[in-house]
Design a protein around this motif. Structure first.
Motif, mmCIF file in Angstrom:
data_model
loop_
_atom_site.group_PDB
_atom_site.id
_atom_site.type_symbol
_atom_site.label_atom_id
_atom_site.label_comp_id
_atom_site.label_asym_id
_atom_site.label_seq_id
_atom_site.Cartn_x
_atom_site.Cartn_y
_atom_site.Cartn_z
ATOM 1 N N HIS A 1 102.628 -54.062 -10.499
ATOM 2 C CA HIS A 1 102.474 -53.677 -11.891
ATOM 3 C C HIS A 1 102.618 -54.940 -12.728
ATOM 4 C CE1 HIS A 1 102.952 -49.386 -10.914
ATOM 5 N NE2 HIS A 1 103.957 -49.757 -10.141
ATOM 6 N N THR A 2 101.830 -55.051 -13.784
ATOM 7 C CA THR A 2 101.995 -56.177 -14.697
ATOM 8 C C THR A 2 102.578 -55.674 -16.012
ATOM 9 O OG1 THR A 2 99.712 -55.995 -15.490
ATOM 10 C CG2 THR A 2 100.139 -57.524 -13.665
ATOM 11 N N GLN A 3 103.419 -56.503 -16.598
ATOM 12 C CA GLN A 3 104.113 -56.121 -17.826
ATOM 13 C C GLN A 3 104.125 -57.300 -18.781
ATOM 14 O OE1 GLN A 3 105.671 -53.052 -18.633
ATOM 15 N NE2 GLN A 3 105.873 -53.981 -20.670
ATOM 16 N N VAL A 4 103.434 -57.140 -19.912
ATOM 17 C CA VAL A 4 103.461 -58.185 -20.942
ATOM 18 C C VAL A 4 104.759 -58.030 -21.720
ATOM 19 C CG1 VAL A 4 102.318 -59.168 -22.959
ATOM 20 C CG2 VAL A 4 100.952 -58.210 -21.083
ATOM 21 N N ILE A 5 105.654 -58.975 -21.526
ATOM 22 C CA ILE A 5 106.958 -58.939 -22.199
ATOM 23 C C ILE A 5 107.574 -60.319 -22.115
ATOM 24 C CG2 ILE A 5 108.302 -58.273 -20.150
ATOM 25 C CD1 ILE A 5 109.915 -56.393 -22.008
ATOM 26 N N ASP A 6 108.347 -60.667 -23.109
ATOM 27 C CA ASP A 6 109.061 -61.939 -23.117
ATOM 28 C C ASP A 6 110.530 -61.645 -22.833
ATOM 29 O OD1 ASP A 6 110.134 -64.432 -23.489
ATOM 30 O OD2 ASP A 6 109.562 -64.618 -25.603
ATOM 31 N N VAL A 7 110.962 -61.882 -21.605
ATOM 32 C CA VAL A 7 112.357 -61.585 -21.255
ATOM 33 C C VAL A 7 113.318 -62.521 -21.959
ATOM 34 C CG1 VAL A 7 111.763 -60.612 -19.003
ATOM 35 C CG2 VAL A 7 112.314 -63.055 -19.198
ATOM 36 N N ALA A 8 112.789 -63.604 -22.563
ATOM 37 C CA ALA A 8 113.630 -64.542 -23.306
ATOM 38 C C ALA A 8 113.623 -64.254 -24.804
ATOM 39 C CB ALA A 8 113.167 -65.977 -23.052
ATOM 40 N N ASP A 9 113.122 -63.110 -25.199
ATOM 41 C CA ASP A 9 113.172 -62.723 -26.600
ATOM 42 C C ASP A 9 114.629 -62.638 -27.052
ATOM 43 O OD1 ASP A 9 111.227 -61.322 -28.811
ATOM 44 O OD2 ASP A 9 113.235 -60.463 -28.852
ATOM 45 N N SER A 10 114.872 -62.976 -28.312
ATOM 46 C CA SER A 10 116.257 -62.957 -28.804
ATOM 47 C C SER A 10 116.841 -61.551 -28.844
ATOM 48 C CB SER A 10 116.323 -63.601 -30.197
ATOM 49 O OG SER A 10 115.517 -62.887 -31.118
ATOM 50 N N ASP A 11 115.983 -60.537 -28.925
ATOM 51 C CA ASP A 11 116.453 -59.145 -28.944
ATOM 52 C C ASP A 11 116.530 -58.625 -27.508
ATOM 53 O OD1 ASP A 11 117.080 -56.526 -29.424
ATOM 54 O OD2 ASP A 11 115.523 -56.208 -30.946
ATOM 55 N N SER A 12 117.592 -59.019 -26.804
ATOM 56 C CA SER A 12 117.731 -58.636 -25.394
ATOM 57 C C SER A 12 117.820 -57.134 -25.218
ATOM 58 C CB SER A 12 118.974 -59.305 -24.790
ATOM 59 O OG SER A 12 118.857 -60.712 -24.821
ATOM 60 N N ALA A 13 118.425 -56.454 -26.175
ATOM 61 C CA ALA A 13 118.548 -54.993 -26.068
ATOM 62 C C ALA A 13 117.176 -54.332 -26.073
ATOM 63 C CB ALA A 13 119.403 -54.453 -27.213
ATOM 64 N N ALA A 14 116.260 -54.849 -26.891
ATOM 65 C CA ALA A 14 114.911 -54.284 -26.929
ATOM 66 C C ALA A 14 114.175 -54.541 -25.624
ATOM 67 C CB ALA A 14 114.129 -54.882 -28.106
ATOM 68 N N VAL A 15 114.375 -55.723 -25.042
ATOM 69 C CA VAL A 15 113.768 -56.037 -23.744
ATOM 70 C C VAL A 15 114.279 -55.060 -22.689
ATOM 71 C CG1 VAL A 15 113.588 -57.753 -21.911
ATOM 72 C CG2 VAL A 15 113.431 -58.469 -24.305
ATOM 73 N N ARG A 16 115.575 -54.867 -22.654
ATOM 74 C CA ARG A 16 116.158 -53.948 -21.670
ATOM 75 C C ARG A 16 115.628 -52.527 -21.871
ATOM 76 N NH1 ARG A 16 120.931 -57.040 -22.642
ATOM 77 N NH2 ARG A 16 121.697 -55.485 -24.130
ATOM 78 N N ARG A 17 115.557 -52.113 -23.122
ATOM 79 C CA ARG A 17 115.106 -50.751 -23.413
ATOM 80 C C ARG A 17 113.668 -50.537 -22.944
ATOM 81 N NH1 ARG A 17 116.966 -50.781 -28.030
ATOM 82 N NH2 ARG A 17 115.141 -51.537 -29.188
#
Length: 251
Positions: free
Chosen positions: A65-81
């Motif tokens: 699966h591919t996922q466009v996301i920046d795991v280094a975004d400052s909003d870590s909670a949004a990344v996790r969610r």
């Protein structure tokens, strides 16, 4: 006489690869797929992730699966969610992100504040945020595999910020390991030498003495599965094919 074949070591396990569209991340993605994992290949660029998907098509029993996301975004909670809502907890994660900086090497005394700020952001702050976002997404019996370069251990004239940020991010992972103290996923810091990748080969930088990104992926997969002689070693050095795996700085 009936023969039985053991299932792939990562069958039924889901592994996140952060930085999957980079040269090393691409090879590691293939290695994990070949071991039967459900791989979530994460990156910031949809086109580059499509190229990884095309390259990996049919490479193994795993599922991509591919996922466009920046795991280094400052909003870590949004990344996790976002990742949790789509995939739940992961059995493993590989963090392979970073930036070599300007193509032309420069000494410390000739390095500008702009280059300094860029390297700290791309090679250190990014890893801090990725660890903060990704670690809580890994099941307690899972594993986190983090990569740093051997320049963390040696002088690196002309590219001192690469070495400095490698040393700092290695320290981050080692401190995280101590803080978890066995109460979370297993953590592995892989300190690597030059790795054979498709982009490097295209530039003429290649050597049969180097480990391939695919081999690194196979090694990471066995760590995620908790298999082999290195599964209990949180710090490992993989510098080249001849050296094998060390748990202290090779002399």
């Amino acid at each position: 006489m009936n023969s039985t074949q053991e299932p792939p070591p990562l069958e039924g396990r889901t592994v996140l690869v952060a930085g999957a569209s980079g040269g090393i991340g691409e090879g590691m993605t293939l290695g994990l797929l070949q071991q039967g994992a459900v791989v979530v290949a994460a990156g910031r660029d949809a086109a580059r992730l499509r190229r990884v998907s095309d390259y990996a098509d049919g490479c193994g029993p795993g599922t991509l699966h591919t996922q466009v996301i920046d795991v280094a975004d400052s909003d870590s909670a949004a990344v996790r969610r976002e990742l949790t809502e789509r995939y739940g907890l992961f059995d493993g994660a590989v963090i392979s992100i970073g930036n070599w900086g300007p193509p032309r090497r420069a000494g410390i005394l000739d390095t500008t504040d702009e280059v300094w700020d860029e390297m700290i952001a791309d090679n250190l702050t990014s890893h801090f945020r990725a660890l903060r976002a990704v670690t809580p997404l890994i099941a307690p019996n899972g594993a986190l595999v983090h990569l740093s370069g051997f320049s963390a251990e040696i002088p690196y004239p002309g590219a001192a910020l690469v070495g400095a940020t490698n040393a700092a991010k290695k320290s981050l992972l080692r401190s995280l390991t101590a803080e978890l103290d066995g109460q979370g996923p297993r953590t592995y810091e892989l300190v690597i030498g030059p790795i054979r990748t498709r982009p490097r080969a295209a530039l003429g930088a290649d050597s049969p003495a180097w480990l391939t990104a695919l081999e690194l992926g196979h090694h990471a997969g066995r760590l995620v599965a908790g298999l082999g002689p290195w599964a209990d070693e949180p710090l490992q050095y993989l510098l080249d094919r001849a050296s094998g795996v060390h748990t202290t700085v090779p002399l």
